[in-house]
Design a protein around this motif. Structure first.
Motif, PDB file in Angstrom:
ATOM      1  N   ALA A  42       0.832  -1.208   0.000  1.00 46.85           N
ATOM      2  CA  ALA A  42       0.000   0.000   0.000  1.00 46.85           C
ATOM      3  C   ALA A  42       0.864   1.254   0.000  1.00 46.85           C
ATOM      4  N   ILE A  43       1.929   1.224   0.800  1.00 46.29           N
ATOM      5  CA  ILE A  43       2.842   2.377   0.839  1.00 46.29           C
ATOM      6  C   ILE A  43       3.533   2.549  -0.503  1.00 46.29           C
ATOM      7  N   SER A  44       3.963   1.438  -1.100  1.00 43.15           N
ATOM      8  CA  SER A  44       4.640   1.495  -2.395  1.00 43.15           C
ATOM      9  C   SER A  44       3.737   2.094  -3.461  1.00 43.15           C
ATOM     10  N   ILE A  45       2.466   1.716  -3.443  1.00 46.34           N
ATOM     11  CA  ILE A  45       1.504   2.263  -4.416  1.00 46.34           C
ATOM     12  C   ILE A  45       1.373   3.767  -4.232  1.00 46.34           C
ATOM     13  N   LYS A  46       1.259   4.195  -2.978  1.00 39.58           N
ATOM     14  CA  LYS A  46       1.130   5.635  -2.693  1.00 39.58           C
ATOM     15  C   LYS A  46       2.384   6.390  -3.143  1.00 39.58           C
ATOM     16  N   MET A  47       3.552   5.808  -2.908  1.00 40.11           N
ATOM     17  CA  MET A  47       4.801   6.468  -3.296  1.00 40.11           C
ATOM     18  C   MET A  47       4.904   6.595  -4.812  1.00 40.11           C
ATOM     19  N   LYS A  48       4.467   5.558  -5.534  1.00 36.75           N
ATOM     20  CA  LYS A  48       4.468   5.627  -6.993  1.00 36.75           C
ATOM     21  C   LYS A  48       3.495   6.684  -7.487  1.00 36.75           C
ATOM     22  N   GLU A  49       2.346   6.803  -6.813  1.00 41.48           N
ATOM     23  CA  GLU A  49       1.379   7.832  -7.182  1.00 41.48           C
ATOM     24  C   GLU A  49       1.972   9.223  -6.969  1.00 41.48           C
ATOM     25  N   ILE A  50       2.707   9.386  -5.875  1.00 39.79           N
ATOM     26  CA  ILE A  50       3.357  10.675  -5.602  1.00 39.79           C
ATOM     27  C   ILE A  50       4.381  10.992  -6.683  1.00 39.79           C
ATOM     28  N   GLU A  51       5.179   9.994  -7.082  1.00 37.95           N
ATOM     29  CA  GLU A  51       6.173  10.219  -8.131  1.00 37.95           C
ATOM     30  C   GLU A  51       5.504  10.600  -9.441  1.00 37.95           C
ATOM     31  N   LYS A  52       4.366   9.954  -9.748  1.00 32.70           N
ATOM     32  CA  LYS A  52       3.631  10.291 -10.973  1.00 32.70           C
ATOM     33  C   LYS A  52       3.138  11.735 -10.923  1.00 32.70           C
ATOM     34  N   LEU A  53       2.638  12.153  -9.768  1.00 28.77           N
ATOM     35  CA  LEU A  53       2.165  13.529  -9.615  1.00 28.77           C
ATOM     36  C   LEU A  53       3.316  14.519  -9.772  1.00 28.77           C
ATOM     37  N   LYS A  54       4.457  14.201  -9.187  1.00 25.60           N
ATOM     38  CA  LYS A  54       5.621  15.089  -9.313  1.00 25.60           C
ATOM     39  C   LYS A  54       6.087  15.169 -10.765  1.00 25.60           C
ATOM     40  N   GLU A  55       6.080  14.015 -11.444  1.00 24.33           N
ATOM     41  CA  GLU A  55       6.458  14.007 -12.854  1.00 24.33           C
ATOM     42  C   GLU A  55       5.474  14.833 -13.670  1.00 24.33           C
ATOM     43  N   TYR A  56       4.182  14.672 -13.370  1.00 23.01           N
ATOM     44  CA  TYR A  56       3.173  15.433 -14.106  1.00 23.01           C
ATOM     45  C   TYR A  56       3.345  16.934 -13.879  1.00 23.01           C
ATOM     46  N   LYS A  57       3.636  17.321 -12.640  1.00 23.83           N
ATOM     47  CA  LYS A  57       3.852  18.729 -12.325  1.00 23.83           C
ATOM     48  C   LYS A  57       5.015  19.286 -13.129  1.00 23.83           C
ATOM     49  N   THR A  58       6.105  18.525 -13.208  1.00 24.02           N
ATOM     50  CA  THR A  58       7.272  18.953 -13.975  1.00 24.02           C
ATOM     51  C   THR A  58       6.930  19.140 -15.447  1.00 24.02           C
ATOM     52  N   VAL A  59       6.229  18.152 -16.020  1.00 29.30           N
ATOM     53  CA  VAL A  59       5.867  18.214 -17.439  1.00 29.30           C
ATOM     54  C   VAL A  59       4.897  19.367 -17.686  1.00 29.30           C
ATOM     55  N   LEU A  60       3.929  19.551 -16.789  1.00 25.71           N
ATOM     56  CA  LEU A  60       2.939  20.615 -16.957  1.00 25.71           C
ATOM     57  C   LEU A  60       3.618  21.984 -16.987  1.00 25.71           C
TER      58      LEU A  60
END
Length: 452
Positions: A408-426
């Motif tokens: 569950a923690i790993s899933i949340k951490m991956k979601e956070i990384e995706k959000l950070k990546e999206y923020k960078t791209v945006l």
């Protein structure tokens, strides 16, 4: 959001095509370096660039500095962009710039850029963030430590959208990055709650507040007074002992003569405090010593099933079981806690990592400025434990629960990384004109981010 109707080649490889109506101008056309000094102590709010944001330092963070020291500091106004230009060679991860929302002063180790008419500071705050995210600045620096000066930005190409477009882009990114940060904060809170739930469960298991009845966790049927105020009642068949009666060895190693000069690319792993984590031993970043030095350090040779405990520094208390069958050793910052037949390695590790163990570590640690735990105190730690077969069952069941918790923690951490990546791209796509900002853009995105 969509794209602009017409594009042109910017002539800059990393920018690619930009909207047809966006001119490119050198940095000196849109900004200048502000070098105004705090002569006469006209201001006393000391600012700092930390984690990509400008903040006001607390007085407690200014030890040893006297008011006269601040006369050499630079004056900072709201809208100034602060840039950390030093040590590009060694630090390629920190965010190096941010716009200031405060009036104050900052050390002249930073560059202070002030924008001219026709430039919206917040737009260029995000453009500098795109430069930072794309690691473009690391090709600009000069000198042994790869430092940057304003000279490096004078000819650097900057897009100059119409003023109203700059403001619209800045407003859009203010709103959307705030929503992304909010979504990240929610997920980080969820991770924290999962970690807290894990610690609560460990504490309940190692003190017998919960027992397994074959089908579910329940309160013990019969209890007795443990005789220790801060432990309280325990299951009737459990025991209370000091750690020295549950172990065959408690001791740490040494740093080999010559220190890091003896470290090899291959050999016998030498485990240090940075290798020992609550989640296990990190074998990717170990130092290695020769077999001869390993034999000389016979007293700190690690065996299968040893519990390794950090006993100094900021990571004091971190512990893990060694499941490596081959040879290994430890330095003086890591203690070997070798269980005897009364207690299983995994259950002992649970005891040390629980509030019961960590609380005693906190209580007994010695050393003032550098925390430390001595062996005598460690030997006198008081623990509760059930018969060995019950320890093994508790450890097995906990491992099942902990594995699900880790997932569950790993899933949340991956979601956070995706959000950070999206923020960078945006940020990158909007400030370079790859995406066009319209009123109301991204509302559905905001909803998805918050509720996914």
């Amino acid at each position: 959001m969509d794209i602009y109707e017409d594009y042109k080649d910017s002539g800059v490889s990393w920018l690619g095509e930009v909207p047809e109506h966006w001119p490119l101008q050198p940095g000196l056309a849109i900004m200048y370096e502000n070098k105004s000094k705090n002569t006469g102590m006209v201001r006393n709010s000391v600012l700092s660039l930390s984690y990509g944001k400008i903040r006001v330092k607390d007085e407690s963070e200014l030890p040893g500095l006297v008011p006269e020291s601040f006369e050499t500091y630079q004056l900072v106004d709201p809208g100034d962009l602060i840039f950390r230009p030093t040590d590009l060679q060694n630090d390629k991860t920190s965010l190096r710039s941010s716009i200031s929302e405060f009036e104050g002063i900052i050390t002249n180790a930073y560059l202070n850029f002030r924008f001219k008419d026709g430039a919206v500071p917040k737009y260029y705050h995000y453009f500098f963030r795109a430069i930072d995210n794309n690691k473009l600045i690391y090709g600009l620096g000069s000198g042994l430590r790869q430092n940057i000066s304003f000279e490096d930005f004078k000819r650097f190409p900057f897009p100059v959208p119409p003023l109203q477009e700059q403001q619209s882009i800045a407003d859009f990114l203010d709103e959307k990055t705030a929503k992304i940060d909010q979504a990240i904060a929610i997920k980080e809170k969820e991770i924290q709650l999962l970690k807290e739930r894990r610690q609560i469960l460990i504490q309940e298991l190692v003190t017998g507040k919960k027992v397994w009845d074959g089908s579910a966790w329940t309160a013990p049927a019969e209890t007795k007074d443990s005789g220790v105020d801060w432990i309280g009642e325990i299951p009737k068949h459990w025991e209370v002992r000091k750690l020295k009666y549950l172990t065959r060895k408690i001791g740490s190693g040494i740093t080999p003569n010559g220190g890091a000069l003896n470290y090899l690319d291959n050999g016998v792993p030498l485990l240090r405090s940075q290798n020992v984590h609550f989640t296990g031993i990190d074998w990717e970043k170990v130092a290695y010593i020769s077999p001869d030095i390993h034999r000389q350090m016979s007293n700190s040779q690690v065996q299968y099933g040893d519990v390794l405990l950090n006993i100094t520094g900021g990571s004091i208390g971190r512990c893990a079981v060694n499941f490596l069958q081959s040879e290994a050793n430890v330095n003086q910052h890591v203690c070997i806690v070798r269980p005897n037949n009364a207690i299983s390695p995994i259950f002992l590790n649970l005891l040390l990592s629980s509030e019961l163990g960590q609380g005693q570590i906190w209580y007994y640690q010695q050393g003032g400025g550098r925390e430390g735990l001595n062996f005598q105190n460690l030997k006198n730690f008081i623990f509760t434990y059930p018969p060995r077969n019950e320890q093994l069952e508790i450890s097995r069941l906990f491992d099942i629960i902990d594995t699900e918790n880790d997932k569950a923690i790993s899933i949340k951490m991956k979601e956070i990384e995706k959000l950070k990546e999206y923020k960078t791209v945006l940020i990158n796509d909007v400030v370079t004109g790859k995406l066009r900002v319209h009123a109301g853009s991204g509302k559905q995105l905001t909803k998805d981010l918050l509720y996914s």
